[in-house]
Scaffold this motif. Structure first.
Motif, PDB file in Angstrom:
ATOM      1  N   LEU A 323       0.094  -0.343   2.819  1.00 21.40           N
ATOM      2  CA  LEU A 323      -0.853   0.662   4.401  1.00 21.40           C
ATOM      3  C   LEU A 323      -2.439   1.302   4.030  1.00 21.40           C
ATOM      4  O   LEU A 323      -3.152   0.675   4.862  1.00 21.40           O
ATOM      5  CB  LEU A 323      -0.106   1.768   4.115  1.00 21.40           C
ATOM      6  CG  LEU A 323       1.222   2.591   4.971  1.00 21.40           C
ATOM      7  CD1 LEU A 323       2.152   3.823   5.284  1.00 21.40           C
ATOM      8  CD2 LEU A 323       1.392   1.108   6.133  1.00 21.40           C
ATOM      9  N   ASP A 324      -2.601   1.068   2.883  1.00 27.06           N
ATOM     10  CA  ASP A 324      -4.081   1.799   2.514  1.00 27.06           C
ATOM     11  C   ASP A 324      -5.029   0.579   2.543  1.00 27.06           C
ATOM     12  O   ASP A 324      -5.913   0.128   2.381  1.00 27.06           O
ATOM     13  CB  ASP A 324      -4.311   3.066   1.600  1.00 27.06           C
ATOM     14  CG  ASP A 324      -4.708   4.132   1.767  1.00 27.06           C
ATOM     15  OD1 ASP A 324      -4.361   4.430   2.964  1.00 27.06           O
ATOM     16  OD2 ASP A 324      -4.775   5.477   1.461  1.00 27.06           O
ATOM     17  N   GLU A 325      -4.033  -0.258   1.531  1.00 21.67           N
ATOM     18  CA  GLU A 325      -4.819  -1.764   0.972  1.00 21.67           C
ATOM     19  C   GLU A 325      -4.510  -2.993   2.712  1.00 21.67           C
ATOM     20  O   GLU A 325      -4.688  -3.591   2.299  1.00 21.67           O
ATOM     21  CB  GLU A 325      -3.979  -2.308  -0.111  1.00 21.67           C
ATOM     22  CG  GLU A 325      -3.970  -1.608  -1.291  1.00 21.67           C
ATOM     23  CD  GLU A 325      -5.814  -1.113  -2.021  1.00 21.67           C
ATOM     24  OE1 GLU A 325      -6.616  -1.750  -1.800  1.00 21.67           O
ATOM     25  OE2 GLU A 325      -6.503  -0.414  -2.283  1.00 21.67           O
ATOM     26  N   LYS A 326      -3.541  -2.332   3.195  1.00 15.63           N
ATOM     27  CA  LYS A 326      -3.245  -3.184   4.695  1.00 15.63           C
ATOM     28  C   LYS A 326      -3.296  -4.155   4.671  1.00 15.63           C
ATOM     29  O   LYS A 326      -3.499  -5.549   4.782  1.00 15.63           O
ATOM     30  CB  LYS A 326      -5.286  -3.359   5.274  1.00 15.63           C
ATOM     31  CG  LYS A 326      -4.739  -2.269   6.259  1.00 15.63           C
ATOM     32  CD  LYS A 326      -6.673  -1.854   6.755  1.00 15.63           C
ATOM     33  CE  LYS A 326      -7.088  -0.887   7.617  1.00 15.63           C
ATOM     34  NZ  LYS A 326      -7.244   1.028   6.644  1.00 15.63           N
ATOM     35  N   VAL A 327      -2.348  -4.543   3.213  1.00 10.87           N
ATOM     36  CA  VAL A 327      -1.332  -5.742   3.227  1.00 10.87           C
ATOM     37  C   VAL A 327      -0.504  -6.287   3.665  1.00 10.87           C
ATOM     38  O   VAL A 327       0.460  -7.203   3.850  1.00 10.87           O
ATOM     39  CB  VAL A 327      -0.859  -5.588   1.423  1.00 10.87           C
ATOM     40  CG1 VAL A 327      -1.900  -5.942   1.029  1.00 10.87           C
ATOM     41  CG2 VAL A 327       0.000  -4.817   1.555  1.00 10.87           C
ATOM     42  N   VAL A 328      -0.084  -5.520   4.515  1.00  5.31           N
ATOM     43  CA  VAL A 328       1.654  -4.838   5.434  1.00  5.31           C
ATOM     44  C   VAL A 328       0.886  -4.820   7.098  1.00  5.31           C
ATOM     45  O   VAL A 328       0.675  -4.329   7.575  1.00  5.31           O
ATOM     46  CB  VAL A 328       2.645  -4.756   4.780  1.00  5.31           C
ATOM     47  CG1 VAL A 328       3.363  -4.518   5.766  1.00  5.31           C
ATOM     48  CG2 VAL A 328       2.648  -5.103   3.333  1.00  5.31           C
ATOM     49  N   THR A 329       1.439  -5.385   8.548  1.00  4.30           N
ATOM     50  CA  THR A 329       1.212  -4.905   9.179  1.00  4.30           C
ATOM     51  C   THR A 329       2.832  -4.119   9.658  1.00  4.30           C
ATOM     52  O   THR A 329       3.523  -4.575   9.146  1.00  4.30           O
ATOM     53  CB  THR A 329       0.931  -6.290  10.688  1.00  4.30           C
ATOM     54  OG1 THR A 329       1.539  -7.641  10.402  1.00  4.30           O
ATOM     55  CG2 THR A 329       0.001  -6.744   9.602  1.00  4.30           C
ATOM     56  N   PRO A 330       2.371  -3.569  10.663  1.00  4.89           N
ATOM     57  CA  PRO A 330       3.469  -2.698  11.571  1.00  4.89           C
ATOM     58  C   PRO A 330       4.401  -3.520  11.946  1.00  4.89           C
ATOM     59  O   PRO A 330       5.501  -2.966  11.669  1.00  4.89           O
ATOM     60  CB  PRO A 330       2.670  -1.199  11.566  1.00  4.89           C
ATOM     61  CG  PRO A 330       1.213  -1.532  12.116  1.00  4.89           C
ATOM     62  CD  PRO A 330       1.213  -3.379  11.766  1.00  4.89           C
ATOM     63  N   THR A 331       4.785  -4.852  12.193  1.00  6.27           N
ATOM     64  CA  THR A 331       5.404  -5.582  13.010  1.00  6.27           C
ATOM     65  C   THR A 331       5.806  -6.528  12.180  1.00  6.27           C
ATOM     66  O   THR A 331       7.042  -7.339  12.773  1.00  6.27           O
ATOM     67  CB  THR A 331       4.677  -5.944  14.464  1.00  6.27           C
ATOM     68  OG1 THR A 331       3.580  -7.088  14.128  1.00  6.27           O
ATOM     69  CG2 THR A 331       4.328  -5.234  15.680  1.00  6.27           C
ATOM     70  N   GLU A 332       5.498  -7.155  11.237  1.00 11.01           N
ATOM     71  CA  GLU A 332       6.032  -7.860  10.417  1.00 11.01           C
ATOM     72  C   GLU A 332       7.289  -6.962   9.736  1.00 11.01           C
ATOM     73  O   GLU A 332       7.672  -6.004   9.500  1.00 11.01           O
ATOM     74  CB  GLU A 332       4.615  -7.841   8.928  1.00 11.01           C
ATOM     75  CG  GLU A 332       5.224  -8.902   8.217  1.00 11.01           C
ATOM     76  CD  GLU A 332       4.211  -9.102   7.067  1.00 11.01           C
ATOM     77  OE1 GLU A 332       4.191 -10.057   6.043  1.00 11.01           O
ATOM     78  OE2 GLU A 332       2.920  -8.117   6.941  1.00 11.01           O
ATOM     79  N   THR A 333       7.841  -8.324   9.974  1.00 11.57           N
ATOM     80  CA  THR A 333       9.205  -8.023   8.618  1.00 11.57           C
ATOM     81  C   THR A 333       9.910  -8.748   7.402  1.00 11.57           C
ATOM     82  O   THR A 333       9.142  -9.878   7.020  1.00 11.57           O
ATOM     83  CB  THR A 333      10.181  -8.895  10.262  1.00 11.57           C
ATOM     84  OG1 THR A 333      10.698 -10.088  10.640  1.00 11.57           O
ATOM     85  CG2 THR A 333      10.624  -7.919  11.567  1.00 11.57           C
ATOM     86  N   PHE A 334      10.932  -8.795   6.899  1.00 17.22           N
ATOM     87  CA  PHE A 334      11.138  -9.585   5.501  1.00 17.22           C
ATOM     88  C   PHE A 334      12.769  -9.179   5.750  1.00 17.22           C
ATOM     89  O   PHE A 334      12.686  -8.545   6.181  1.00 17.22           O
ATOM     90  CB  PHE A 334      10.448  -8.401   4.569  1.00 17.22           C
ATOM     91  CG  PHE A 334       9.150  -8.570   4.392  1.00 17.22           C
ATOM     92  CD1 PHE A 334       8.257  -8.612   3.982  1.00 17.22           C
ATOM     93  CD2 PHE A 334       8.784  -6.741   4.913  1.00 17.22           C
ATOM     94  CE1 PHE A 334       6.818  -8.610   3.908  1.00 17.22           C
ATOM     95  CE2 PHE A 334       7.204  -6.638   4.587  1.00 17.22           C
ATOM     96  CZ  PHE A 334       6.299  -7.474   4.232  1.00 17.22           C
ATOM     97  N   ASP A 335      13.053 -10.585   5.480  1.00 23.85           N
ATOM     98  CA  ASP A 335      14.349 -10.342   5.636  1.00 23.85           C
ATOM     99  C   ASP A 335      15.070 -10.524   4.141  1.00 23.85           C
ATOM    100  O   ASP A 335      14.902 -11.000   3.529  1.00 23.85           O
ATOM    101  CB  ASP A 335      14.738 -12.029   6.018  1.00 23.85           C
ATOM    102  CG  ASP A 335      16.377 -12.401   6.776  1.00 23.85           C
ATOM    103  OD1 ASP A 335      16.345 -11.415   6.832  1.00 23.85           O
ATOM    104  OD2 ASP A 335      17.142 -13.649   6.144  1.00 23.85           O
ATOM    105  N   CYS A 336      16.478  -9.422   4.403  1.00 26.24           N
ATOM    106  CA  CYS A 336      16.742  -8.787   3.403  1.00 26.24           C
ATOM    107  C   CYS A 336      18.662  -9.550   3.385  1.00 26.24           C
ATOM    108  O   CYS A 336      19.097  -9.285   4.426  1.00 26.24           O
ATOM    109  CB  CYS A 336      17.157  -7.771   3.128  1.00 26.24           C
ATOM    110  SG  CYS A 336      18.435  -7.021   1.839  1.00 26.24           S
ATOM    111  N   GLU A 337      18.957 -10.639   2.244  1.00 31.94           N
ATOM    112  CA  GLU A 337      20.205 -11.077   2.398  1.00 31.94           C
ATOM    113  C   GLU A 337      21.446 -10.442   1.067  1.00 31.94           C
ATOM    114  O   GLU A 337      22.148 -10.826   1.559  1.00 31.94           O
ATOM    115  CB  GLU A 337      19.474 -12.649   2.018  1.00 31.94           C
ATOM    116  CG  GLU A 337      18.283 -13.338   4.024  1.00 31.94           C
ATOM    117  CD  GLU A 337      18.796 -15.236   3.257  1.00 31.94           C
ATOM    118  OE1 GLU A 337      19.611 -15.325   2.256  1.00 31.94           O
ATOM    119  OE2 GLU A 337      18.863 -16.052   4.280  1.00 31.94           O
ATOM    120  N   GLY A 338      20.436  -9.823   0.373  1.00 32.52           N
ATOM    121  CA  GLY A 338      21.489  -9.163  -0.784  1.00 32.52           C
ATOM    122  C   GLY A 338      21.104  -9.152  -1.556  1.00 32.52           C
ATOM    123  O   GLY A 338      21.314  -8.675  -2.765  1.00 32.52           O
TER     124      GLY A 338
END
Length: 593
Positions: A323-338
């Motif tokens: 969050l502090d380094e702003k490497v991710v945006t709030p709406t960005e998603t990551f897919d988890c397939e297990g």
């Protein structure tokens, strides 16, 4: 003949002169060593028993004693048989003491020095009721006496690992208190602090001398008239000192009872005030007896300040960095397939979570989300944010006092760790394991709860106190330990990120892995963690939960860890966390104390 008679007379005159010199002329300072014969002759006839060690008291925040209860106890003295009790007196005494005649006679026959009833088999002095004291006094027996005696570690005492114990340690006595040894203020056999507060505050707690009772007899073990029993105590109204802690003994006691009810074999719990980080309670299991310490066992060790694998509670630090380094945006998603598809890296949910934002990944504790986020961070950045949140170094109160240049309140507090000495820090697989609090990562429960305190104060950390001040016996302040901020070379995380993470902790309870906390007395927030560890050839897990409450107006930060549990065991960390928060909700505790 005359010469022989003269020599015999001369010999007798020499002997007489020597005796005159020893017994009359030089009784106060005999020989080149200055031996006081009067003093030593009395000492030889004196039978002394220590009633109070003279050590300072340890009290909770409400001035309730944690150590050093005063009890009425029975002391028996070994004196001439003509002063021994007759059969009727023995029977009466045995009845008063609620024992049998044979037990008393066995105890009395073996006396070689004054001894307290109840301690003959390594036990504790038996506390007498006021009625028992009256009945014993009526007997008027010459060889027994009722005294007030210190019970340093009373049955049922709490915070045992934090308080620690005292014991004999000649090497340490010589190392620390050499000048006191030379001046006769201390002996090699003197008991000093061996662990916990007893050790870290030993220099203040040692006091100025013991209180003892002495019984004087002649060579035939007959009581000397006017010198039968005498109390000897230091004449100093300022000592012993009082160590005023930040603990609430009532809360501490209830938390320990809850841990025992949940059958927690190994673990710890820490409660801190949200406002400035003072420790309200600190409990550790397994328990131990401070009067019979087995140093080879770890049951006396305070697990609240010992580093262990944290599992997913460490994701809080990764999220703060992202969050502090702003490497991710709030709406960005990551897919988890297990599964990640490399390094054998998997999520705890084998069928996967599907697409998740970082916020949702935090609530669901998704490993795959945090592995992908960690790809955008470096080992240096992760270490920087771990430092900002106070999980790399000791966090307990340290600093200068009026009498010490450097002082630490917590005895043997351990540091945290991200990477072991020879671990390749920039290896992608290593970083992914680190991001979920596995591999080399270590954290103490105190660091974990203090991390939550830091978030509750917009990124400003505190060095937790467990002792507020030391007072003289008169109540006057001797030493104060003020509230201190936790300094970090890397600064602090932003207030915005702190508030975001606190909100995410709420979602852990409302929508994520902590939903079973919704039935608590307060609305709660937190983060769960499960760390896989190796214990010998067996795979074990550490169960964690950290958080705060109540959500609307946070007052307390709590961390709990259940160590070395079987992977098939049900989770006890969340029920323990909930139970502790319910205890706090029922107390009406005030932050102003």
């Amino acid at each position: 003949m005359f010469l022989m008679l003269f020599l015999i007379l001369l010999l007798f005159a020499g002997i007489f002169g020597k005796l005159f010199w020893i017994q009359i002329a030089a009784t106060e300072s005999y020989s080149s060593r200055g031996i006081n014969l009067v003093k030593n002759s009395v000492v030889q006839r004196q039978r002394a028993l220590v009633l109070e060690s003279g050590r300072g008291e340890i009290l909770d925040r409400n001035l309730q004693p944690l150590t050093g209860n005063i009890v009425k106890a029975l002391v028996a003295f070994p004196i001439n048989s003509e002063f021994a009790m007759n059969g009727q007196e023995v029977s009466q005494l045995a009845r008063i003491l609620k024992t049998n005649k044979e037990s008393w006679l066995s105890f009395a026959r073996n006396l070689k020095e004054p001894q307290v009833w109840g301690t003959q088999d390594g036990g504790k002095a038996l506390s007498l009721s006021s009625q028992q004291v009256k009945e014993i006094d009526r007997l008027g027996l010459a060889n027994i006496k009722v005294v007030e005696m210190e019970d340093r570690y009373p049955t049922g005492m709490t915070a045992r690992q934090l308080i620690g114990f005292i014991g004999q340690n000649p090497d340490r006595v010589m190392q620390l208190y050499g000048s006191d040894l030379e001046k006769g203020r201390l002996a090699l056999t003197s008991k000093i602090g061996g662990a916990g507060l007893e050790k870290s505050f030993d220099a203040w707690l040692r006091g100025v001398g013991e209180t003892s009772i002495s019984y004087f007899t002649d060579a035939g073990k007959r009581p000397l008239a006017g010198l039968d029993a005498r109390m000897i105590a230091p004449d100093n109204s300022f000592y012993p000192v009082k160590l005023i802690t930040t603990l609430d003994s009532h809360v501490q006691q209830q938390i320990e009872a809850l841990m025992d009810k949940l059958n927690i074999r190994e673990g710890a719990a820490v409660v801190q005030e949200a406002a400035q980080g003072d420790v309200i309670a600190m409990a550790s299991r397994p328990n131990y007896n401070p009067l019979q310490v087995d140093l080879a066992s770890n049951n006396w060790s305070n697990y609240a300040i010992k580093a262990t694998a944290p599992g997913s509670i460490f994701k809080t630090i990764v999220a703060a960095a992202a969050l502090d380094e702003k490497v991710v945006t709030p709406t960005e998603t990551f897919d988890c397939e297990g599964a990640l598809g490399k390094y054998g890296f998997t999520c705890w949910r084998k069928d996967g979570h599907g697409p998740l934002t970082l916020e949702e990944g935090y609530a669901q504790s998704c490993n795959i989300v945090f592995a992908n986020v960690m790809r955008r961070l470096t080992a240096t950045q992760l270490e920087k944010y771990a430092d900002k949140l106070g999980v790399l170094n000791e966090v307990g109160w340290t600093g200068k006092t009026d009498t010490r240049d450097a002082f630490e309140q917590f005895d043997s507090e351990e540091r945290g760790q991200l990477f072991a000495a020879h671990t390749p820090e920039n290896d992608e697989g290593v970083l992914m394991q680190t991001a979920i609090g596995q591999r080399d990562v270590r954290m103490t429960p105190l660091q974990a709860s203090n991390m939550v305190v830091t978030l509750l104060n917009d990124g400003k950390g505190f060095t937790p106190r467990v002792v507020k001040e030391i007072q003289y016996q008169t109540g006057r302040e001797m030493e104060a330990f003020p509230v201190k901020s936790l300094a970090s070379d890397d600064g602090k995380i932003s207030a915005a990120t702190s508030r975001t993470l606190l909100n995410w902790m709420r979602e852990v309870v409302t929508e994520g892995t902590g939903q079973s906390l919704q039935g608590a007395k307060w609305k709660l927030a937190g983060k769960s963690g499960t760390a896989q560890i190796q214990n010998g050839n067996q795979e074990k897990v550490n169960q964690w939960f950290i958080g705060y409450g109540p959500v609307e107006t946070p007052r307390y930060a709590v961390s709990v860890v259940i160590k070395n549990t079987d992977p098939t065991e049900s989770n006890k960390a969340i029920p323990l966390f909930k139970g502790i928060m319910d205890i706090l909700a029922s107390q009406g505790l005030s932050n102003s104390k």
